[in-house]
Design a protein around this motif. Sequence first.
Motif, PDB file in Angstrom:
ATOM      1  N   GLY A 278      -6.513  26.302 -74.404  1.00  0.00           N
ATOM      2  CA  GLY A 278      -7.689  25.919 -73.653  1.00  0.00           C
ATOM      3  C   GLY A 278      -7.761  26.585 -72.293  1.00  0.00           C
ATOM      4  O   GLY A 278      -6.767  27.122 -71.785  1.00  0.00           O
ATOM      5  N   LEU A 279      -8.945  26.545 -71.695  1.00  0.00           N
ATOM      6  CA  LEU A 279      -9.136  27.173 -70.392  1.00  0.00           C
ATOM      7  C   LEU A 279      -8.231  26.548 -69.337  1.00  0.00           C
ATOM      8  O   LEU A 279      -7.701  27.249 -68.469  1.00  0.00           O
ATOM      9  N   GLY A 280      -8.046  25.229 -69.413  1.00  0.00           N
ATOM     10  CA  GLY A 280      -7.187  24.564 -68.443  1.00  0.00           C
ATOM     11  C   GLY A 280      -5.762  25.090 -68.481  1.00  0.00           C
ATOM     12  O   GLY A 280      -5.125  25.258 -67.436  1.00  0.00           O
ATOM     13  N   VAL A 281      -5.266  25.355 -69.679  1.00  0.00           N
ATOM     14  CA  VAL A 281      -3.913  25.899 -69.820  1.00  0.00           C
ATOM     15  C   VAL A 281      -3.842  27.284 -69.210  1.00  0.00           C
ATOM     16  O   VAL A 281      -2.883  27.625 -68.502  1.00  0.00           O
ATOM     17  N   VAL A 282      -4.836  28.096 -69.478  1.00  0.00           N
ATOM     18  CA  VAL A 282      -4.872  29.458 -68.938  1.00  0.00           C
ATOM     19  C   VAL A 282      -4.869  29.429 -67.412  1.00  0.00           C
ATOM     20  O   VAL A 282      -4.116  30.159 -66.757  1.00  0.00           O
ATOM     21  N   VAL A 283      -5.701  28.570 -66.851  1.00  0.00           N
ATOM     22  CA  VAL A 283      -5.807  28.496 -65.395  1.00  0.00           C
ATOM     23  C   VAL A 283      -4.486  28.062 -64.782  1.00  0.00           C
ATOM     24  O   VAL A 283      -3.980  28.678 -63.837  1.00  0.00           O
ATOM     25  N   ARG A 284      -3.870  27.000 -65.334  1.00  0.00           N
ATOM     26  CA  ARG A 284      -2.641  26.452 -64.754  1.00  0.00           C
ATOM     27  C   ARG A 284      -1.446  27.370 -64.976  1.00  0.00           C
ATOM     28  O   ARG A 284      -0.691  27.664 -64.033  1.00  0.00           O
ATOM     29  N   LYS A 285      -1.247  27.794 -66.220  1.00  0.00           N
ATOM     30  CA  LYS A 285      -0.020  28.496 -66.580  1.00  0.00           C
ATOM     31  C   LYS A 285      -0.032  29.982 -66.228  1.00  0.00           C
ATOM     32  O   LYS A 285       1.031  30.584 -66.100  1.00  0.00           O
ATOM     33  N   VAL A 286      -1.205  30.564 -66.067  1.00  0.00           N
ATOM     34  CA  VAL A 286      -1.281  31.999 -65.784  1.00  0.00           C
ATOM     35  C   VAL A 286      -1.760  32.243 -64.358  1.00  0.00           C
ATOM     36  O   VAL A 286      -1.036  32.795 -63.528  1.00  0.00           O
ATOM     37  N   PHE A 287      -2.970  31.809 -64.047  1.00  0.00           N
ATOM     38  CA  PHE A 287      -3.590  32.196 -62.782  1.00  0.00           C
ATOM     39  C   PHE A 287      -3.076  31.394 -61.589  1.00  0.00           C
ATOM     40  O   PHE A 287      -2.777  31.977 -60.537  1.00  0.00           O
ATOM     41  N   VAL A 288      -2.971  30.089 -61.726  1.00  0.00           N
ATOM     42  CA  VAL A 288      -2.433  29.297 -60.611  1.00  0.00           C
ATOM     43  C   VAL A 288      -0.973  29.642 -60.364  1.00  0.00           C
ATOM     44  O   VAL A 288      -0.528  29.783 -59.215  1.00  0.00           O
ATOM     45  N   THR A 289      -0.219  29.798 -61.454  1.00  0.00           N
ATOM     46  CA  THR A 289       1.199  30.141 -61.312  1.00  0.00           C
ATOM     47  C   THR A 289       1.386  31.474 -60.614  1.00  0.00           C
ATOM     48  O   THR A 289       2.213  31.614 -59.706  1.00  0.00           O
ATOM     49  N   GLN A 290       0.599  32.466 -61.010  1.00  0.00           N
ATOM     50  CA  GLN A 290       0.744  33.774 -60.377  1.00  0.00           C
ATOM     51  C   GLN A 290       0.301  33.730 -58.919  1.00  0.00           C
ATOM     52  O   GLN A 290       0.971  34.303 -58.046  1.00  0.00           O
ATOM     53  N   GLY A 291      -0.789  33.043 -58.632  1.00  0.00           N
ATOM     54  CA  GLY A 291      -1.249  32.954 -57.254  1.00  0.00           C
ATOM     55  C   GLY A 291      -0.231  32.278 -56.355  1.00  0.00           C
ATOM     56  O   GLY A 291       0.021  32.726 -55.234  1.00  0.00           O
ATOM     57  N   ALA A 292       0.384  31.197 -56.848  1.00  0.00           N
ATOM     58  CA  ALA A 292       1.410  30.503 -56.069  1.00  0.00           C
ATOM     59  C   ALA A 292       2.613  31.403 -55.839  1.00  0.00           C
ATOM     60  O   ALA A 292       3.192  31.426 -54.741  1.00  0.00           O
ATOM     61  N   ALA A 293       2.993  32.169 -56.872  1.00  0.00           N
ATOM     62  CA  ALA A 293       4.127  33.083 -56.738  1.00  0.00           C
ATOM     63  C   ALA A 293       3.818  34.177 -55.724  1.00  0.00           C
ATOM     64  O   ALA A 293       4.682  34.547 -54.904  1.00  0.00           O
ATOM     65  N   GLN A 294       2.611  34.713 -55.757  1.00  0.00           N
ATOM     66  CA  GLN A 294       2.233  35.747 -54.799  1.00  0.00           C
ATOM     67  C   GLN A 294       2.306  35.215 -53.370  1.00  0.00           C
ATOM     68  O   GLN A 294       2.789  35.908 -52.470  1.00  0.00           O
ATOM     69  N   TRP A 295       1.813  34.003 -53.158  1.00  0.00           N
ATOM     70  CA  TRP A 295       1.846  33.430 -51.808  1.00  0.00           C
ATOM     71  C   TRP A 295       3.285  33.230 -51.337  1.00  0.00           C
ATOM     72  O   TRP A 295       3.626  33.602 -50.213  1.00  0.00           O
ATOM     73  N   PHE A 296       4.146  32.672 -52.204  1.00  0.00           N
ATOM     74  CA  PHE A 296       5.511  32.374 -51.783  1.00  0.00           C
ATOM     75  C   PHE A 296       6.321  33.640 -51.538  1.00  0.00           C
ATOM     76  O   PHE A 296       7.026  33.757 -50.536  1.00  0.00           O
ATOM     77  N   VAL A 297       6.213  34.607 -52.450  1.00  0.00           N
ATOM     78  CA  VAL A 297       6.977  35.843 -52.299  1.00  0.00           C
ATOM     79  C   VAL A 297       6.513  36.626 -51.074  1.00  0.00           C
ATOM     80  O   VAL A 297       7.293  37.350 -50.454  1.00  0.00           O
ATOM     81  N   SER A 298       5.252  36.454 -50.702  1.00  0.00           N
ATOM     82  CA  SER A 298       4.705  37.206 -49.571  1.00  0.00           C
ATOM     83  C   SER A 298       5.003  36.572 -48.217  1.00  0.00           C
ATOM     84  O   SER A 298       4.563  37.111 -47.185  1.00  0.00           O
ATOM     85  N   LEU A 299       5.751  35.487 -48.166  1.00  0.00           N
ATOM     86  CA  LEU A 299       6.041  34.840 -46.883  1.00  0.00           C
ATOM     87  C   LEU A 299       6.686  35.780 -45.857  1.00  0.00           C
ATOM     88  O   LEU A 299       6.357  35.718 -44.666  1.00  0.00           O
ATOM     89  N   PRO A 300       7.615  36.671 -46.254  1.00  0.00           N
ATOM     90  CA  PRO A 300       8.142  37.620 -45.257  1.00  0.00           C
ATOM     91  C   PRO A 300       7.052  38.498 -44.646  1.00  0.00           C
ATOM     92  O   PRO A 300       7.125  38.836 -43.457  1.00  0.00           O
ATOM     93  N   ILE A 301       6.058  38.877 -45.440  1.00  0.00           N
ATOM     94  CA  ILE A 301       4.946  39.669 -44.913  1.00  0.00           C
ATOM     95  C   ILE A 301       4.193  38.871 -43.868  1.00  0.00           C
ATOM     96  O   ILE A 301       3.858  39.371 -42.777  1.00  0.00           O
ATOM     97  N   GLN A 302       3.916  37.607 -44.179  1.00  0.00           N
ATOM     98  CA  GLN A 302       3.144  36.765 -43.281  1.00  0.00           C
ATOM     99  C   GLN A 302       3.898  36.491 -41.980  1.00  0.00           C
ATOM    100  O   GLN A 302       3.337  36.599 -40.886  1.00  0.00           O
ATOM    101  N   VAL A 303       5.173  36.131 -42.099  1.00  0.00           N
ATOM    102  CA  VAL A 303       5.958  35.786 -40.916  1.00  0.00           C
ATOM    103  C   VAL A 303       6.197  37.011 -40.039  1.00  0.00           C
ATOM    104  O   VAL A 303       6.151  36.919 -38.800  1.00  0.00           O
ATOM    105  N   SER A 304       6.445  38.163 -40.646  1.00  0.00           N
ATOM    106  CA  SER A 304       6.734  39.362 -39.858  1.00  0.00           C
ATOM    107  C   SER A 304       5.550  39.780 -39.005  1.00  0.00           C
ATOM    108  O   SER A 304       5.714  40.539 -38.039  1.00  0.00           O
TER     109      SER A 304
END
Length: 268
Positions: A105-131
């Motif tokens: 379902g669309l809900g699964v796609v949004v949660r497991k693919v897009f939200v997960t990737q967006g959260a990972a991008q934000w967290f991994v990019s913290l050194p970029i933001q802080v620097s």
Amino acid sequence: MNAWAAFGIITVASLLFLVVLQGVTLLVGQRIGRYNVVDVIWGLGFVGIAVVALVLGPGDGFRRWLVAVLVAIWGLRLSWHVWRKTAGKGEDPRYEEMLEKRGGGLGVVVRKVFVTQGAAQWFVSLPIQVSAVVGPTHGVGVVVLIVGVGLWVLGFTFEAVGDAQLRRFKADPANKGEIMDRGLWAWTRHPNYFGDSSVWWGVWLIAASAWPGVLTILSPAVMTYFLVYATGARLLERSMSKRPGYPEYQQRTSYFLPRPPRRTSART
């Protein structure tokens, strides 16, 4: 404006950017009938965050430009590589399996693919933001910054050269059914993943060259965990180990960290 207030503005702006980016990509995925298009924007997401940090960050200008340029080079190359690799092909087997197991379902796609990737991008990019909000580098921090740039160069080289070598190998019909064990692939079974990990440890060291960049150490650590154990090398090994010749390749070639190929039969 103090550094923490500036960081708050940057991180909120980064989150908003990622929401828009993932939302547009979801619509594109629905239109073309495959969601692996999300892999194309993995690198672009970090490029966008680096631009946000460059524009909004009040920190040392040299470091902001340095990080923005390095992330842009890495992210644009990776997105171009993934786009060429997936263009004209069907859905990624990982996403097919996920959607089949969970109903698709669309809900699964949004949660497991897009939200997960967006959260990972934000967290991994913290050194970029802080620097982007800290002051100039001094003393031993200069050495840390130089080492960080060197590690980024090493990682980018492994990732870009490894991808190019594999692409040329697959393009040769004479190599059909063969295991790629040449070039950097003779030194590590996953030069692209090793390179990716090194790139992010390099970015972290650049951020850590001035306080409080060192506090973002969990970002490259989490990235490395996913590359090695969760969704990267370990997952690929499961499918590749069934191919003829791959067990022998595993015996003579390092799993992740590069080293000369072994001549013994001991498993690495």
